[in-house]
Scaffold this motif. Sequence first.
Motif, PDB file in Angstrom:
ATOM      1  N   CYS A 183       0.824  -1.223   0.000  1.00 26.95           N
ATOM      2  CA  CYS A 183       0.000   0.000   0.000  1.00 26.95           C
ATOM      3  C   CYS A 183       0.853   1.266   0.000  1.00 26.95           C
ATOM      4  CB  CYS A 183      -0.956  -0.003   1.191  1.00 26.95           C
ATOM      5  SG  CYS A 183      -2.371   1.097   0.988  1.00 26.95           S
ATOM      6  N   GLY A 184       2.176   1.102  -0.088  1.00 27.33           N
ATOM      7  CA  GLY A 184       3.037   2.275  -0.203  1.00 27.33           C
ATOM      8  C   GLY A 184       3.528   2.865   1.093  1.00 27.33           C
ATOM      9  N   HIS A 185       3.292   2.168   2.216  1.00 25.19           N
ATOM     10  CA  HIS A 185       3.729   2.732   3.489  1.00 25.19           C
ATOM     11  C   HIS A 185       5.253   2.829   3.575  1.00 25.19           C
ATOM     12  CE1 HIS A 185      -0.287   1.486   5.640  1.00 25.19           C
ATOM     13  NE2 HIS A 185      -0.474   2.169   4.528  1.00 25.19           N
ATOM     14  N   ASP A 186       5.959   1.972   2.821  1.00 25.24           N
ATOM     15  CA  ASP A 186       7.417   2.070   2.782  1.00 25.24           C
ATOM     16  C   ASP A 186       7.862   3.434   2.241  1.00 25.24           C
ATOM     17  OD1 ASP A 186       6.258   1.309   0.361  1.00 25.24           O
ATOM     18  OD2 ASP A 186       7.974   0.130  -0.296  1.00 25.24           O
ATOM     19  N   PHE A 246      -3.719  14.352   1.629  1.00 27.02           N
ATOM     20  CA  PHE A 246      -3.752  14.439   0.175  1.00 27.02           C
ATOM     21  C   PHE A 246      -3.089  13.219  -0.447  1.00 27.02           C
ATOM     22  CE2 PHE A 246       0.094  16.505   1.647  1.00 27.02           C
ATOM     23  CZ  PHE A 246       1.075  16.108   0.757  1.00 27.02           C
ATOM     24  N   PHE A 247      -3.266  13.068  -1.758  1.00 28.56           N
ATOM     25  CA  PHE A 247      -2.746  11.912  -2.482  1.00 28.56           C
ATOM     26  C   PHE A 247      -1.590  12.345  -3.383  1.00 28.56           C
ATOM     27  CE2 PHE A 247      -7.149  11.077  -1.455  1.00 28.56           C
ATOM     28  CZ  PHE A 247      -7.057   9.843  -0.828  1.00 28.56           C
ATOM     29  N   LEU A 248      -0.535  11.551  -3.364  1.00 31.48           N
ATOM     30  CA  LEU A 248       0.705  11.835  -4.079  1.00 31.48           C
ATOM     31  C   LEU A 248       0.881  10.832  -5.215  1.00 31.48           C
ATOM     32  CD1 LEU A 248       3.505  13.361  -4.079  1.00 31.48           C
ATOM     33  CD2 LEU A 248       4.317  11.485  -2.610  1.00 31.48           C
ATOM     34  N   GLY A 251      -0.945  14.776   6.356  1.00 30.13           N
ATOM     35  CA  GLY A 251      -0.605  13.414   5.961  1.00 30.13           C
ATOM     36  C   GLY A 251      -0.760  13.260   4.462  1.00 30.13           C
ATOM     37  N   LEU A 252      -0.038  12.286   3.916  1.00 31.44           N
ATOM     38  CA  LEU A 252      -0.168  12.000   2.493  1.00 31.44           C
ATOM     39  C   LEU A 252      -0.282  10.503   2.280  1.00 31.44           C
ATOM     40  CD1 LEU A 252       2.723  10.675   1.420  1.00 31.44           C
ATOM     41  CD2 LEU A 252       3.465  13.046   1.455  1.00 31.44           C
ATOM     42  N   HIS A 253      -0.791  10.122   1.117  1.00 32.85           N
ATOM     43  CA  HIS A 253      -0.810   8.721   0.704  1.00 32.85           C
ATOM     44  C   HIS A 253      -0.392   8.642  -0.753  1.00 32.85           C
ATOM     45  CE1 HIS A 253      -1.633   4.530   0.488  1.00 32.85           C
ATOM     46  NE2 HIS A 253      -2.255   4.498   1.661  1.00 32.85           N
ATOM     47  N   ILE A 254       0.680   7.908  -1.014  1.00 32.08           N
ATOM     48  CA  ILE A 254       1.095   7.722  -2.394  1.00 32.08           C
ATOM     49  C   ILE A 254       0.077   6.841  -3.091  1.00 32.08           C
ATOM     50  CG2 ILE A 254       2.514   5.617  -2.244  1.00 32.08           C
ATOM     51  CD1 ILE A 254       4.712   7.508  -3.726  1.00 32.08           C
ATOM     52  N   ASN A 255      -0.112   7.048  -4.396  1.00 30.88           N
ATOM     53  CA  ASN A 255      -1.170   6.334  -5.109  1.00 30.88           C
ATOM     54  C   ASN A 255      -0.639   5.742  -6.406  1.00 30.88           C
ATOM     55  OD1 ASN A 255      -3.664   6.506  -7.196  1.00 30.88           O
ATOM     56  ND2 ASN A 255      -4.368   6.011  -5.133  1.00 30.88           N
ATOM     57  N   SER A 256      -0.912   4.461  -6.617  1.00 33.24           N
ATOM     58  CA  SER A 256      -0.363   3.754  -7.779  1.00 33.24           C
ATOM     59  C   SER A 256      -1.062   4.113  -9.084  1.00 33.24           C
ATOM     60  CB  SER A 256      -0.469   2.241  -7.557  1.00 33.24           C
ATOM     61  OG  SER A 256      -1.826   1.827  -7.520  1.00 33.24           O
ATOM     62  N   ALA A 257      -2.204   4.801  -8.994  1.00 33.07           N
ATOM     63  CA  ALA A 257      -2.943   5.172 -10.205  1.00 33.07           C
ATOM     64  C   ALA A 257      -2.904   6.673 -10.478  1.00 33.07           C
ATOM     65  CB  ALA A 257      -4.392   4.696 -10.092  1.00 33.07           C
ATOM     66  N   THR A 258      -2.081   7.398  -9.731  1.00 36.48           N
ATOM     67  CA  THR A 258      -1.915   8.844  -9.918  1.00 36.48           C
ATOM     68  C   THR A 258      -0.516   9.102 -10.476  1.00 36.48           C
ATOM     69  OG1 THR A 258      -3.409   9.322  -8.067  1.00 36.48           O
ATOM     70  CG2 THR A 258      -1.910  11.077  -8.758  1.00 36.48           C
ATOM     71  N   PRO A 259      -0.397   9.819 -11.600  1.00 33.42           N
ATOM     72  CA  PRO A 259       0.909  10.005 -12.233  1.00 33.42           C
ATOM     73  C   PRO A 259       1.915  10.723 -11.335  1.00 33.42           C
ATOM     74  CG  PRO A 259      -0.857  10.628 -13.738  1.00 33.42           C
ATOM     75  CD  PRO A 259      -1.487  10.422 -12.399  1.00 33.42           C
ATOM     76  N   VAL A 260       3.161  10.310 -11.425  1.00 36.62           N
ATOM     77  CA  VAL A 260       4.251  10.980 -10.717  1.00 36.62           C
ATOM     78  C   VAL A 260       4.216  12.474 -11.038  1.00 36.62           C
ATOM     79  CG1 VAL A 260       6.759  11.272 -10.706  1.00 36.62           C
ATOM     80  CG2 VAL A 260       5.777   8.985 -10.536  1.00 36.62           C
TER      81      VAL A 260
END
Length: 427
Positions: free
Chosen positions: A131-134, A382-384, A196-205
């Motif tokens: 889930c990107g916590h790393d 927000f989502f990163l 806080g943030l959460h990286i997202n696998s479906a949101t472009p860098v």
Amino acid sequence: MNPFKLLSLLLFVSVTTFAQSDNKLQDDINEIERQVIAWREYFHQHPELSNREFKTAEKIAEHLSSLGIEVQTEVAKTGVVGILKGHNSGKVVALRADIDALPVTERNNLAFKSEVKSKFLDTETGVMHACGHDTHIAILMGVAEVLSKHKDKINGTVKFIFQPAEEGPPPGEEGGAKLMIKEGVLKNPDVDAIFGLHINSATPVGTIRYKPGGTMAAVERFVINVQGKSTHGSAPWTGVDPILISAKIIDGLQTIISREAPLVQEAAVITVGKITSGVRFNIIPETAELIGTVRTLDPQMKEMIIRRMTEMTETIAKAYGGSATIEFQNNTSITYNDLALTEQMLPTLQNVAGADNVELVKATTGGEDFSYFQEKVPGFYFFLGGMTPGNTTPYPHHTPDFLIDNAGMLLGVQTMIQLSIDYLNAN
């Protein structure tokens, strides 16, 4: 010297010094990227399950201590908290990263792929940061290092919260944000706002996505126990069928969403995910159990839906000659972005990422226990972007093929740093 020339010279020196200071900050941010990537790859190769993040916590604490940051360990079992005081007094801003991994067996060819095995609920499983916590850990460690070199820019205090068990503690244990709050993580010094943030696998860098107000759902787990009367399957009129009652309850619950919930206001979901009843094809059983989840994004809608689910469950069962009870377990509250704080910090996001790369999005019915912090203090989540540009088939979170592009993390570091500085300067 002419006093006007002296004033001009002083202003020139002041502006030049400020610009050089800003350049140094950006240089330090850019230089930390390689180390952030290395940390991320380390944590990805060494994942630990909720409330078992012992080595993860040890590495975080060692890093914070090396920076001269005040460190608290064993907060909510395995959580780590760092406190960095700026040169000037002021408010307190908290930055949160979750640190636990999932019971998922990794299925990709990354050079830093996880090979860790463990037991989850007595079942052998792989362990993976699916889930990107790393990346969240690595980003916040990078933020801490850069800010520790620029305490002159901090008008107040930054509290770094490395939170365990965001995915939920093991059965029978406390954990996560709830336990951190219970143990006083938002006190001494008292936190004024949290990011806080959460990286997202479906949101472009390079992209940031956000939503004011309800951005992720409150999650309730519910259990319905239906009581009927067992009888032979050939003579149903001599008993009370709990399976029939269960079917009617499921149908009724969906009308709460389709006919009673103001869906133009916010989305809501009721899902029954498990039904257990009976042992044999020709016996009408005594009882049935239904287990499911409710997702809501508005406090008033949540209250109404839970009240109507209770009324409907009891009434439908009674109408068919049986009885039923329903119990709710709160898993997360609504991840609610404080409206004033979101409006205040939006220019920071746009300045850092570029206005075209900051997108207003709709809410998601996923859940996040960052919500418990937001119930206590104003918060912004927000989502990163973590998807390689051009990728048209990103793998979802919580799956064996989940992937995050390392290139997405530097924007996370820069954004969290600037949110902290801008918030404290404004307050």
